[in-house]
Structure formats: structure tokens, C-alpha cells
Design a protein around this motif. Structure first.
Motif, short mmCIF file in Angstrom:
data_model
loop_
_atom_site.label_atom_id
_atom_site.label_comp_id
_atom_site.label_asym_id
_atom_site.label_seq_id
_atom_site.Cartn_x
_atom_site.Cartn_y
_atom_site.Cartn_z
N GLU A 169 56.05 53.53 -3.05
CA GLU A 169 56.41 52.66 -1.92
C GLU A 169 57.33 51.52 -2.37
OE1 GLU A 169 52.60 52.01 0.02
OE2 GLU A 169 52.50 54.18 0.30
N GLU A 170 57.18 51.07 -3.60
CA GLU A 170 58.10 50.05 -4.11
C GLU A 170 59.51 50.63 -4.27
OE1 GLU A 170 55.08 46.89 -6.22
OE2 GLU A 170 56.06 48.38 -7.48
N LEU A 171 59.59 51.89 -4.65
CA LEU A 171 60.91 52.52 -4.74
C LEU A 171 61.54 52.60 -3.35
CD1 LEU A 171 60.41 55.49 -7.25
CD2 LEU A 171 61.03 53.11 -7.71
N LEU A 172 60.72 52.91 -2.37
CA LEU A 172 61.25 53.00 -1.00
C LEU A 172 61.68 51.62 -0.51
CD1 LEU A 172 58.81 55.63 0.54
CD2 LEU A 172 60.97 55.98 -0.67
N GLU A 173 60.98 50.60 -0.97
CA GLU A 173 61.39 49.23 -0.61
C GLU A 173 62.74 48.90 -1.25
OE1 GLU A 173 60.38 47.51 1.65
OE2 GLU A 173 60.56 45.38 1.22
N ALA A 174 62.94 49.36 -2.50
CA ALA A 174 64.25 49.15 -3.15
C ALA A 174 65.34 49.86 -2.33
CB ALA A 174 64.22 49.68 -4.58
N ALA A 175 65.02 51.01 -1.79
CA ALA A 175 65.97 51.74 -0.93
C ALA A 175 66.27 50.93 0.33
CB ALA A 175 65.40 53.11 -0.56
N ARG A 176 65.23 50.43 0.94
CA ARG A 176 65.36 49.74 2.23
C ARG A 176 66.17 48.46 2.11
NH1 ARG A 176 62.62 46.52 5.88
NH2 ARG A 176 61.51 45.48 4.21
N LEU A 177 66.13 47.85 0.92
CA LEU A 177 66.82 46.57 0.73
C LEU A 177 68.28 46.74 0.30
CD1 LEU A 177 63.96 44.55 -1.01
CD2 LEU A 177 64.69 44.47 1.38
N ALA A 178 68.74 47.96 0.18
CA ALA A 178 70.12 48.20 -0.26
C ALA A 178 71.12 47.65 0.77
CB ALA A 178 70.35 49.70 -0.47
N PRO A 179 72.26 47.16 0.29
CA PRO A 179 73.28 46.71 1.25
C PRO A 179 73.91 47.89 1.97
CG PRO A 179 74.13 46.63 -1.01
CD PRO A 179 72.68 47.03 -1.11
N SER A 180 74.48 47.59 3.14
CA SER A 180 75.11 48.67 3.91
C SER A 180 76.18 48.08 4.81
CB SER A 180 74.06 49.39 4.76
OG SER A 180 73.51 48.48 5.69
N ALA A 181 77.11 48.90 5.22
CA ALA A 181 78.22 48.42 6.06
C ALA A 181 77.67 47.88 7.38
CB ALA A 181 79.19 49.57 6.32
N ASN A 203 75.40 46.07 7.87
CA ASN A 203 73.93 46.11 7.79
C ASN A 203 73.34 47.19 8.71
OD1 ASN A 203 71.48 45.36 6.67
ND2 ASN A 203 71.13 43.70 8.12
N ARG A 204 74.11 48.28 8.91
CA ARG A 204 73.64 49.32 9.83
C ARG A 204 72.66 50.29 9.17
NH1 ARG A 204 78.71 48.18 11.92
NH2 ARG A 204 79.78 49.55 10.47
N GLN A 205 72.62 50.29 7.82
CA GLN A 205 71.63 51.13 7.11
C GLN A 205 71.67 52.56 7.64
OE1 GLN A 205 67.99 48.47 7.38
NE2 GLN A 205 69.66 47.18 8.14
N ALA A 206 72.90 53.11 7.57
CA ALA A 206 73.15 54.41 8.21
C ALA A 206 72.69 55.57 7.34
CB ALA A 206 74.64 54.52 8.54
N TRP A 207 71.39 55.63 7.12
CA TRP A 207 70.81 56.73 6.36
C TRP A 207 69.34 56.88 6.74
CZ3 TRP A 207 66.66 54.84 3.65
CH2 TRP A 207 66.68 53.49 3.29
N GLU A 208 68.81 58.03 6.44
CA GLU A 208 67.38 58.27 6.53
C GLU A 208 66.99 59.01 5.27
OE1 GLU A 208 66.28 58.94 11.11
OE2 GLU A 208 67.93 60.19 10.43
N VAL A 228 73.62 59.85 8.97
CA VAL A 228 73.41 59.48 10.37
C VAL A 228 74.71 59.77 11.12
CG1 VAL A 228 73.05 57.51 11.92
CG2 VAL A 228 71.64 57.76 9.87
N PRO A 229 74.66 60.53 12.22
CA PRO A 229 75.90 60.94 12.88
C PRO A 229 76.64 59.76 13.50
CG PRO A 229 73.97 61.62 14.17
CD PRO A 229 73.45 61.04 12.89
N LEU A 269 74.29 55.56 2.05
CA LEU A 269 73.18 56.31 1.42
C LEU A 269 73.37 56.45 -0.09
CD1 LEU A 269 73.70 59.58 0.76
CD2 LEU A 269 73.46 59.79 3.21
N THR A 270 74.61 56.40 -0.53
CA THR A 270 74.86 56.46 -1.97
C THR A 270 74.35 55.18 -2.66
OG1 THR A 270 76.78 57.84 -1.56
CG2 THR A 270 76.65 56.82 -3.72
N ILE A 271 74.65 54.04 -2.04
CA ILE A 271 74.16 52.77 -2.60
C ILE A 271 72.63 52.77 -2.63
CG2 ILE A 271 74.06 50.27 -2.25
CD1 ILE A 271 76.82 50.56 -0.80
#
Ligand code: FMN
Length: 175
Positions: A27-39, A41-46, A81-82, A91-93
Motif C-alpha cells: 500500500e505504501e508503494l501504491l501511495e508513491a504511485a498516487r503522489l506522482a506528478p502528472s500533467a 494534475n489529471r493523474q491520467a492512469w489507472e 485513460v482515453p 503513467l510512466t512517471i
């Protein structure tokens, strides 16, 4: 752990000793994923978090028979995400954040880009308008590889204008 130590120490790990990853660590790894920057801030990934060993086994033939995937404890499948221009970048970041956080926690990881896209989407039940873009095998390392080579600073960096070089004692030629 210092970020630079994680960047320097991380390797692609292709030999795992099977051991379950504690829920808190995962779950901490998933938190590291969730906190990643994104264009924007849309977080266009799942992310599909695969802990089911049957599904992980079924991934092996889909991922060009990369057998070491079988020994991974968790496989992350990052989904686009379409209609989002930066989905691949976002998603790469995000995956890179996970690789560094995993290293800090004593876990090994290996990006998996070699797979049959239709087959993986079907196996994981991904909706028609989305697609798995990258995978990440995660597990406890059973190998400690030396650093892989990198291009020289001269090949990679231009200073102020394309083609201008600078000597630096910090930017090294070794890995
Ligand atoms: C987009 C991407 C796809 C990759 N796909 C695979 C793969 O399918 N199988 C594999 O064993 N390694 C894969 N890798 C890992 C690279 O081979 C590895 O990062 C590179 O050789 C440098 O080694 P290092 O990660 O140990 O520094 C991939 C890496 C990236 C970034």
C-alpha cells in the motif's frame, strides 16, 4: 533513504525469491504511485494490482515467455485513460515512483513492456477504450546485478545550445 541513493542503487531485477509482500508495504508503494506528478494534475492512469498467483502465471506467455514474472509477488499493470494526451507520460512517471519506493523497501522491480497488448487487456478485463501500456514485476530480489551501462554525458547533454559540451567532474562516464 536518500533519493539519489535509490536512483543509483535500483536495478531491473529478473530473479525473485517468492515471498508475499506485506499489505502495508504494497500500500505504501501504491501511495508513491498516487503522489506522482502528472500533467494538469489529471493523474491520467489507472493501475491493476495483481496479487493472484494464477493470474501472474497466465501473464508469462502473454509477456513473451519472460519466465521470471512467475516468481514475482505482485504485478502492476498500468492502464491508459482515453482522451488524455499525457496519459503515457503520467503513467510512466507513476511507475518510476514505484520502482524507487520499492527499492527503498528492499524490493526488486522490472518494467515489462514486451507483451501482447490484446491478450493482456483480455486477461485483465480492461474495457475496450483503455489499454495496458506497461507492466511492473515486483518481488524480493534473488540477484544483485551490477549497474548497467549508460550513455556518456556528451551523448546526452547539450549546454545552452544543441551541440555545446561542458566538462564536469560530477557527470561521469561510468554507470
Ligand atoms: C518501457 C520499458 C520497458 C521494458 N520492458 C522490459 C521487458 O519487457 N523485460 C525486461 O526484462 N526488461 C524490460 N525493461 C527493463 C530495461 O531492460 C532496463 O531498465 C534497462 O536494461 C536498464 O537496466 P536497469 O533498469 O537495471 O538500469 C523495460 C524498461 C522500460 C523503461
Amino acid at each position: 533513504m536518500d533519493v539519489m541513493n535509490a536512483i543509483r542503487g535500483r536495478r531491473s531485477i529478473r530473479k525473485f525469491q517468492y515471498k508475499e509482500i506485506p499489505a502495508k508495504v504494497l500500500e505504501e508503494l501504491l501511495e508513491a504511485a498516487r503522489l506522482a506528478p502528472s500533467a494538469g494534475n489529471r493523474q491520467a492512469w489507472e493501475l491493476i494490482v495483481i496479487t493472484d498467483q494464477n493470474i501472474i502465471s497466465n501473464l508469462v506467455p502473454i509477456c513473451k515467455n519472460q519466465q521470471f514474472i512467475n516468481d514475482s509477488s505482485v504485478f502492476l499493470a498500468a492502464v491508459t485513460v482515453p482522451g488524455q494526451r499525457w496519459t503515457m507520460t503520467d503513467l510512466t512517471i507513476m511507475i518510476d515512483h514505484v520502482t524507487l519506493a520499492a527499492y527503498e523497501k528492499g524490493l526488486g522491480s522490472c518494467w515489462i513492456g514486451a507483451f501482447d497488448q490484446d491478450a493482456i487487456n483480455q486477461l485483465l478485463g480492461v474495457p475496450e477504450d483503455r489499454s495496458v501500456a506497461i507492466g511492473l514485476a515486483l518481488g524480493y530480489p534473488a540477484e544483485y546485478p551490477s549497474p548497467r551501462s549508460r550513455k556518456s554525458p556528451q551523448e546526452l547533454f547539450h549546454w545552452n545550445k544543441y551541440g555545446q559540451q561542458k566538462q564536469s567532474p560530477i557527470l561521469r562516464n561510468d554507470p
